[in-house]
Write a protein that holds these residues in place. Structure first.
Motif, PDB file in Angstrom:
ATOM      1  N   PHE A  23      33.620  35.539  38.238  1.00  0.00           N
ATOM      2  CA  PHE A  23      34.727  35.781  39.170  1.00  0.00           C
ATOM      3  C   PHE A  23      36.020  35.140  38.652  1.00  0.00           C
ATOM      4  CE2 PHE A  23      37.292  34.398  42.831  1.00  0.00           C
ATOM      5  CZ  PHE A  23      37.504  35.608  43.468  1.00  0.00           C
ATOM      6  N   ASN A  24      35.911  33.917  38.152  1.00  0.00           N
ATOM      7  CA  ASN A  24      37.096  33.201  37.682  1.00  0.00           C
ATOM      8  C   ASN A  24      37.650  33.772  36.379  1.00  0.00           C
ATOM      9  OD1 ASN A  24      37.335  31.353  39.838  1.00  0.00           O
ATOM     10  ND2 ASN A  24      35.674  30.141  38.997  1.00  0.00           N
ATOM     11  N   ASP A  25      36.821  34.538  35.669  1.00  0.00           N
ATOM     12  CA  ASP A  25      37.288  35.219  34.454  1.00  0.00           C
ATOM     13  C   ASP A  25      37.935  36.565  34.765  1.00  0.00           C
ATOM     14  OD1 ASP A  25      36.386  33.183  32.828  1.00  0.00           O
ATOM     15  OD2 ASP A  25      34.536  34.203  32.231  1.00  0.00           O
ATOM     16  N   ALA A  26      37.843  37.017  36.008  1.00  0.00           N
ATOM     17  CA  ALA A  26      38.332  38.352  36.386  1.00  0.00           C
ATOM     18  C   ALA A  26      39.825  38.297  36.678  1.00  0.00           C
ATOM     19  CB  ALA A  26      37.540  38.880  37.586  1.00  0.00           C
ATOM     20  N   THR A  27      40.620  38.121  35.638  1.00  0.00           N
ATOM     21  CA  THR A  27      42.056  37.871  35.796  1.00  0.00           C
ATOM     22  C   THR A  27      42.888  39.147  35.823  1.00  0.00           C
ATOM     23  OG1 THR A  27      42.164  37.581  33.399  1.00  0.00           O
ATOM     24  CG2 THR A  27      41.955  35.581  34.739  1.00  0.00           C
ATOM     25  N   TYR A  28      42.273  40.293  35.497  1.00  0.00           N
ATOM     26  CA  TYR A  28      43.021  41.552  35.448  1.00  0.00           C
ATOM     27  C   TYR A  28      42.859  42.300  36.768  1.00  0.00           C
ATOM     28  CZ  TYR A  28      44.538  46.210  34.047  1.00  0.00           C
ATOM     29  OH  TYR A  28      45.193  47.416  33.974  1.00  0.00           O
ATOM     30  N   THR A  29      43.984  42.721  37.352  1.00  0.00           N
ATOM     31  CA  THR A  29      43.941  43.481  38.606  1.00  0.00           C
ATOM     32  C   THR A  29      44.661  44.811  38.414  1.00  0.00           C
ATOM     33  OG1 THR A  29      45.956  42.398  39.397  1.00  0.00           O
ATOM     34  CG2 THR A  29      43.859  41.423  40.079  1.00  0.00           C
ATOM     35  N   PHE A  30      44.285  45.797  39.229  1.00  0.00           N
ATOM     36  CA  PHE A  30      44.890  47.121  39.100  1.00  0.00           C
ATOM     37  C   PHE A  30      44.748  47.879  40.415  1.00  0.00           C
ATOM     38  CE2 PHE A  30      40.437  47.566  38.157  1.00  0.00           C
ATOM     39  CZ  PHE A  30      40.077  48.812  38.650  1.00  0.00           C
ATOM     40  N   LYS A  31      45.551  48.948  40.547  1.00  0.00           N
ATOM     41  CA  LYS A  31      45.441  49.890  41.667  1.00  0.00           C
ATOM     42  C   LYS A  31      45.055  51.246  41.096  1.00  0.00           C
ATOM     43  CE  LYS A  31      48.696  48.373  45.218  1.00  0.00           C
ATOM     44  NZ  LYS A  31      49.875  48.821  45.974  1.00  0.00           N
ATOM     45  N   GLU A  32      44.395  52.064  41.924  1.00  0.00           N
ATOM     46  CA  GLU A  32      44.000  53.399  41.481  1.00  0.00           C
ATOM     47  C   GLU A  32      45.056  54.448  41.826  1.00  0.00           C
ATOM     48  OE1 GLU A  32      39.606  53.828  41.154  1.00  0.00           O
ATOM     49  OE2 GLU A  32      40.829  52.848  39.659  1.00  0.00           O
ATOM     50  N   ASP A 122      48.955  30.329  32.959  1.00  0.00           N
ATOM     51  CA  ASP A 122      47.539  30.672  33.131  1.00  0.00           C
ATOM     52  C   ASP A 122      47.386  31.530  34.385  1.00  0.00           C
ATOM     53  OD1 ASP A 122      46.766  29.048  30.957  1.00  0.00           O
ATOM     54  OD2 ASP A 122      46.796  27.274  32.239  1.00  0.00           O
ATOM     55  N   ILE A 123      46.327  32.333  34.414  1.00  0.00           N
ATOM     56  CA  ILE A 123      46.051  33.121  35.621  1.00  0.00           C
ATOM     57  C   ILE A 123      44.852  32.514  36.330  1.00  0.00           C
ATOM     58  CG2 ILE A 123      45.361  35.364  36.524  1.00  0.00           C
ATOM     59  CD1 ILE A 123      46.975  36.644  34.285  1.00  0.00           C
ATOM     60  N   ASN A 124      45.056  32.114  37.571  1.00  0.00           N
ATOM     61  CA  ASN A 124      43.977  31.572  38.397  1.00  0.00           C
ATOM     62  C   ASN A 124      43.519  32.636  39.383  1.00  0.00           C
ATOM     63  OD1 ASN A 124      44.130  29.133  37.140  1.00  0.00           O
ATOM     64  ND2 ASN A 124      45.191  28.084  38.789  1.00  0.00           N
ATOM     65  N   VAL A 125      42.225  32.652  39.636  1.00  0.00           N
ATOM     66  CA  VAL A 125      41.654  33.613  40.567  1.00  0.00           C
ATOM     67  C   VAL A 125      41.103  32.838  41.762  1.00  0.00           C
ATOM     68  CG1 VAL A 125      40.007  35.506  40.842  1.00  0.00           C
ATOM     69  CG2 VAL A 125      41.048  35.085  38.610  1.00  0.00           C
ATOM     70  N   SER A 126      41.404  33.314  42.960  1.00  0.00           N
ATOM     71  CA  SER A 126      40.897  32.655  44.167  1.00  0.00           C
ATOM     72  C   SER A 126      40.426  33.718  45.146  1.00  0.00           C
ATOM     73  CB  SER A 126      41.990  31.784  44.799  1.00  0.00           C
ATOM     74  OG  SER A 126      43.059  32.595  45.234  1.00  0.00           O
ATOM     75  N   THR A 170      38.504  46.739  27.004  1.00  0.00           N
ATOM     76  CA  THR A 170      39.891  46.684  26.534  1.00  0.00           C
ATOM     77  C   THR A 170      40.590  45.404  26.992  1.00  0.00           C
ATOM     78  OG1 THR A 170      40.014  49.087  26.662  1.00  0.00           O
ATOM     79  CG2 THR A 170      42.099  47.919  26.596  1.00  0.00           C
ATOM     80  N   GLN A 171      40.429  45.056  28.272  1.00  0.00           N
ATOM     81  CA  GLN A 171      41.180  43.926  28.838  1.00  0.00           C
ATOM     82  C   GLN A 171      40.636  42.571  28.391  1.00  0.00           C
ATOM     83  OE1 GLN A 171      43.997  44.116  30.445  1.00  0.00           O
ATOM     84  NE2 GLN A 171      43.952  46.356  30.492  1.00  0.00           N
ATOM     85  N   TYR A 172      39.322  42.470  28.263  1.00  0.00           N
ATOM     86  CA  TYR A 172      38.704  41.151  28.050  1.00  0.00           C
ATOM     87  C   TYR A 172      37.966  41.019  26.722  1.00  0.00           C
ATOM     88  CZ  TYR A 172      39.110  40.922  33.208  1.00  0.00           C
ATOM     89  OH  TYR A 172      39.554  40.926  34.498  1.00  0.00           O
ATOM     90  N   ASP A 173      37.488  42.150  26.154  1.00  0.00           N
ATOM     91  CA  ASP A 173      36.558  42.102  25.023  1.00  0.00           C
ATOM     92  C   ASP A 173      35.481  41.047  25.302  1.00  0.00           C
ATOM     93  OD1 ASP A 173      35.369  42.600  22.596  1.00  0.00           O
ATOM     94  OD2 ASP A 173      36.768  41.374  21.445  1.00  0.00           O
ATOM     95  N   PRO A 174      34.722  41.208  26.401  1.00  0.00           N
ATOM     96  CA  PRO A 174      33.861  40.117  26.878  1.00  0.00           C
ATOM     97  C   PRO A 174      32.638  39.887  25.999  1.00  0.00           C
ATOM     98  CG  PRO A 174      33.451  42.108  28.145  1.00  0.00           C
ATOM     99  CD  PRO A 174      34.585  42.435  27.207  1.00  0.00           C
ATOM    100  N   ASP A 175      32.243  38.618  25.932  1.00  0.00           N
ATOM    101  CA  ASP A 175      30.962  38.266  25.307  1.00  0.00           C
ATOM    102  C   ASP A 175      29.938  38.263  26.437  1.00  0.00           C
ATOM    103  OD1 ASP A 175      28.726  37.184  24.179  1.00  0.00           O
ATOM    104  OD2 ASP A 175      29.725  35.431  23.323  1.00  0.00           O
TER     105      ASP A 175
END
Length: 200
Positions: A23-32, A122-126, A170-175
């Motif tokens: 959840f705390n890594d989910a720093t990207y937000t968007f609308k559809e 930094d981007i914080n998620v709450s 694309t946004q995170y290239d997550p491991d």
């Protein structure tokens, strides 16, 4: 309710389950869509969009951080990390739970992810809670198991998944192995708790 009226009623989004670390890594937000009232989604690194989330953990600390009016911050810990929930005058029920609950206590929270940029960039998620409920240990344990299952499902579907997995790539290239390891650690943490309880 007729079909014509139900079309104008926004349906509530399914509350997604995610551990604190993801959840705390989910720093990207968007609308559809460009509609002002369109929901804002937080993009989980495992390839799921979340307009609402459902979390359960230990409320370890509460504090009124408001200046002019009450604005409560709750620190909620799960086996992988910490969620921060903020509630003020527009979330009166959640605010009263944060004000009145003796810590530590297990709580279930349904809320919306919110991200903001700090002065340092930094981007914080709450979490902005819609509801906070004090729950028992069995409820917390069930949430850990179910959230582990959902997280593994997302990881396994990632390669063949849809646009949100592609967006996460694309946004995170997550491991993704990190999130798999956190699932394992969370389940092991539950087993350790169960052993301690059994010995007691």
């Amino acid at each position: 309710m007729s079909a014509s009226t139900s079309a104008s009623v926004p349906t509530r989004e399914v509350a997604r389950r995610a551990f604190a670390a993801e959840f705390n890594d989910a720093t990207y937000t968007f609308k559809e869509s460009d509609d002002d009232r369109a929901p804002v989604y937080s993009l989980l690194p495992t390839g799921e969009r979340a307009n609402r989330v459902f979390v359960v953990g230990t409320l370890t600390e509460t504090e009124d951080v408001g200046d002019d009016s009450e604005y409560w911050r709750g620190r909620i810990v799960d086996p992988t990390g910490t969620f921060f929930a903020y509630a003020g005058q527009y979330q009166p029920e959640a605010t009263s739970v944060l004000r009145e609950t003796e810590t530590p206590a297990y709580v279930a929270v349904v809320g919306k992810p919110r991200s903001y940029e700090t002065d340092e960039g930094d981007i914080n998620v709450s979490l902005r809670p819609e509801s906070i409920t004090v729950v028992d240990e069995a409820t917390r344990n069930r949430w850990v198991v179910e959230t582990a299952d959902r997280t593994l499902d997302r990881i396994e579907a990632f390669e063949t998944a849809d646009e949100y997995a592609a967006m996460a790539e694309t946004q995170y290239d997550p491991d993704l192995s990190i999130y798999r390891d956190q699932v394992i650690a969370a389940l092991e943490d539950l087993e350790d708790d169960a052993e301690v309880a059994a010995e007691a």
